[in-house]
Design a protein around this motif. Structure first.
Motif, PDB file in Angstrom:
ATOM      1  N   GLY A  92       0.497  -2.783  -0.086  1.00 44.46           N
ATOM      2  CA  GLY A  92      -0.305  -3.002   0.759  1.00 44.46           C
ATOM      3  C   GLY A  92      -1.100  -1.630   0.795  1.00 44.46           C
ATOM      4  O   GLY A  92      -1.293  -1.349   1.896  1.00 44.46           O
ATOM      5  N   TYR A 142       6.405  -3.852   1.616  1.00 39.09           N
ATOM      6  CA  TYR A 142       5.311  -4.022   0.881  1.00 39.09           C
ATOM      7  C   TYR A 142       5.228  -2.415  -0.361  1.00 39.09           C
ATOM      8  O   TYR A 142       5.946  -1.467   0.550  1.00 39.09           O
ATOM      9  CB  TYR A 142       4.253  -4.224   1.755  1.00 39.09           C
ATOM     10  CG  TYR A 142       4.198  -2.908   2.429  1.00 39.09           C
ATOM     11  CD1 TYR A 142       3.554  -1.984   2.962  1.00 39.09           C
ATOM     12  CD2 TYR A 142       4.751  -2.891   3.979  1.00 39.09           C
ATOM     13  CE1 TYR A 142       3.329  -0.749   3.494  1.00 39.09           C
ATOM     14  CE2 TYR A 142       4.844  -2.365   5.066  1.00 39.09           C
ATOM     15  CZ  TYR A 142       3.750  -0.817   4.831  1.00 39.09           C
ATOM     16  OH  TYR A 142       3.292   0.538   5.781  1.00 39.09           O
ATOM     17  N   MET A 188       3.311   0.685  -1.088  1.00 36.69           N
ATOM     18  CA  MET A 188       2.331   2.117  -1.130  1.00 36.69           C
ATOM     19  C   MET A 188       1.911   3.112  -2.848  1.00 36.69           C
ATOM     20  O   MET A 188       3.147   3.083  -3.001  1.00 36.69           O
ATOM     21  CB  MET A 188       2.259   2.167  -0.270  1.00 36.69           C
ATOM     22  CG  MET A 188       2.250   1.214   0.801  1.00 36.69           C
ATOM     23  SD  MET A 188       0.344   0.332   0.955  1.00 36.69           S
ATOM     24  CE  MET A 188      -0.895   2.062   1.599  1.00 36.69           C
ATOM     25  N   SER A 236      -4.573  -6.330  -0.618  1.00 34.42           N
ATOM     26  CA  SER A 236      -3.223  -6.349   0.374  1.00 34.42           C
ATOM     27  C   SER A 236      -3.020  -7.231   0.602  1.00 34.42           C
ATOM     28  O   SER A 236      -3.835  -9.053   0.328  1.00 34.42           O
ATOM     29  CB  SER A 236      -4.383  -5.550   1.793  1.00 34.42           C
ATOM     30  OG  SER A 236      -2.906  -5.679   2.530  1.00 34.42           O
TER      31      SER A 236
END
Ligand code: AMP
Ligand code: MG
Length: 424
Positions: free
Chosen positions: A353, A379, A381, A411
């Motif tokens: 992400g 996703y 991070m 991303s």
């Protein structure tokens, strides 16, 4: 003096290191036979074949009435000729009758379906004997759990190298297995290098820090069923390092140390290892965790029946580096020592992400969280602080994402992800 080699040259790639470690571990596997009840987390050394069918005979999936489906066609109520609770051996079903039957009870010969009790009514004949009225017809084999539907006689239940989980123990028990042949567990000694280290519970003097690595590693080892000989802190002198290493080698199959393995003049672990045994790996193309060492020490005299070298893992002192090298290299090696054929952490592919510029020459392990909006795919991070001393970001992370050397991240791009799950 600065390092004459350009940054990154000569560092061993992770795959090469892991392959070498697993090869060494494979030569250390030895077996023992233990009761099934003690086998959770242990690794089978032989293929296990089913000694019988599971279920051993066709049985009822429900409480109800066992019938022959041909007998429901006339619509005539059926007399009830026997009662079959679980744990009993039924007689063959009399022609034109039903048998009261309970979940798990064997299907009598001649019956080919079970009508669940909710779909039946009971009436009586002139002699006040119960008669079964079937309100909803069944088809052949309905509500019957077939013999061997779960496990087939003589099929391979588990392959050699399989690490047993709780449900596996149940599958083995269901086939009548009472003991299993598994890999022996290594005895692991833990050493913490660093004059600055103090155990929690004491006051810190200026310059001191608490030893956190020992707690992390002991708990991670406990999760693979290994108990640890904690040999405590090791002062930063060559003599003390050698003394502790030989003490550890006399008692353990594997030694894990943290700290003291970099190139500074306060780092004595690598030199001590080279003097006493062999240094096979030093410095990895890994971030965090570059100053990782692996080597072997001769088994000390008086170490009983042990003939093998003692495996030595020198983990970096920085807590995140110690954690990453343990998970990616030490844990798989210990599991391979216990016989596991697939000891590396399970990986998933997950979308990033975030964007990141091209990485350097080392493979990076980012601490990441998994985010998921409603009705959307999850996703990854990265945690904000990725420095190797910040253990709290490991505590907050859901796993590690792998960024290969010289790779940028955009991303949406899929990254290899190591979820912590129940490993951590
Ligand atoms: P070293 O690898 O010995 O150079 O240590 C690198 C860094 O990790 C230093 O800041 C050490 O104080 C720290 N460190 C080393 N061992 C531990 C430990 N057991 N617990 C927490 N921090 C440590
Ligand atoms: Mg140190």
């Amino acid at each position: 003096m600065t390092d004459p080699a350009p940054h990154g040259i000569g560092l061993m790639p992770m795959e090469t290191a892991l392959k070498a470690l697993l090869a060494v571990a494979g030569t250390h596997v030895s077996g023992e036979t233990i009761p099934l009840g003690e086998a959770d987390g242990r690794v089978l050394l032989d293929d296990v074949y089913a000694a019988r069918d599971v279920p051993p005979w066709a049985n009822s999936a429900m409480d109800g009435y066992a019938i022959n489906v041909a007998d429901q066609q006339s619509g005539t109520p059926l007399p009830i000729s026997q009662r079959i609770p679980a744990g009993t051996a039924p007689k063959p079903l009399q022609y034109g009758t039903a048998a009261r039957i309970f979940t798990g009870a064997p299907i009598p010969e001649g019956a080919d379906a079970v009508v669940i009790q909710e779909n039946c009514d009971l009436t009586q004949n002139d002699q006040k004997e119960p008669l079964l009225v079937i309100k909803q017809a069944v088809v052949g084999r309905e509500n019957i759990r077939e013999q061997g539907a779960d496990v087939r006689y003589r099929s391979v239940i588990f392959k050699a190298g399989h690490r047993l989980r709780p449900a596996d123990l149940g599958v083995l028990a269901a086939t009548g297995v009472a003991s299993v042949h598994v890999g022996k567990k290594p005895v692991v000694a833990l050493l913490s290098s660093g004059d600055e280290l103090v155990a929690p519970g004491k006051e810190l003097a200026p310059g001191q820090i608490y030893n956190s690595n020992a707690f992390v590693l002991k708990a991670l080892l406990a999760r693979i069923g290994l108990q640890v000989l904690d040999l405590g802190a090791m002062a930063d002198t060559r003599h003390e390092t050698e003394r502790k290493l030989s003490r550890a080698a006399a008692q353990a199959d594997c030694i894990i140390s943290t700290g003291g393995v970099s190139a500074g003049e306060e780092d004595h672990v690598r030199a001590a290892l080279q003097g006493m045994g062999e240094l096979d790996i030093w410095k990895l193309a890994l971030k965090p965790g570059k100053p990782f060492a692996f080597g072997r020490l001769p088994a000390e005299k008086g170490a009983g029946e042990r003939k093998h070298d003692v495996l030595f893992f020198g983990l970096p002192g920085n807590p995140v580096s110690a954690f990453v090298t343990f998970l990616t290299l030490v844990r798989p090696t210990l599991l391979a020592f216990m016989g596991a054929s697939e000891p590396a952490l399970k990986e998933l592919l997950m979308p990033a992400g975030f964007d990141a510029p091209e990485s350097g020459s080392r493979q990076e392990y980012l601490r990441v969280s998994v985010f998921q909006a409603e009705n959307a795919l999850p996703y990854l991070m990265p945690l904000r602080d990725q420095s190797s001393g910040v253990l709290s970001s490991v505590a907050q992370a859901d796993g590690l994402a792998i960024v290969p050397p010289h790779t940028s991240v955009a991303s949406g791009q899929l990254l290899r992800f190591l979820p912590f799950g129940d490993i951590v």
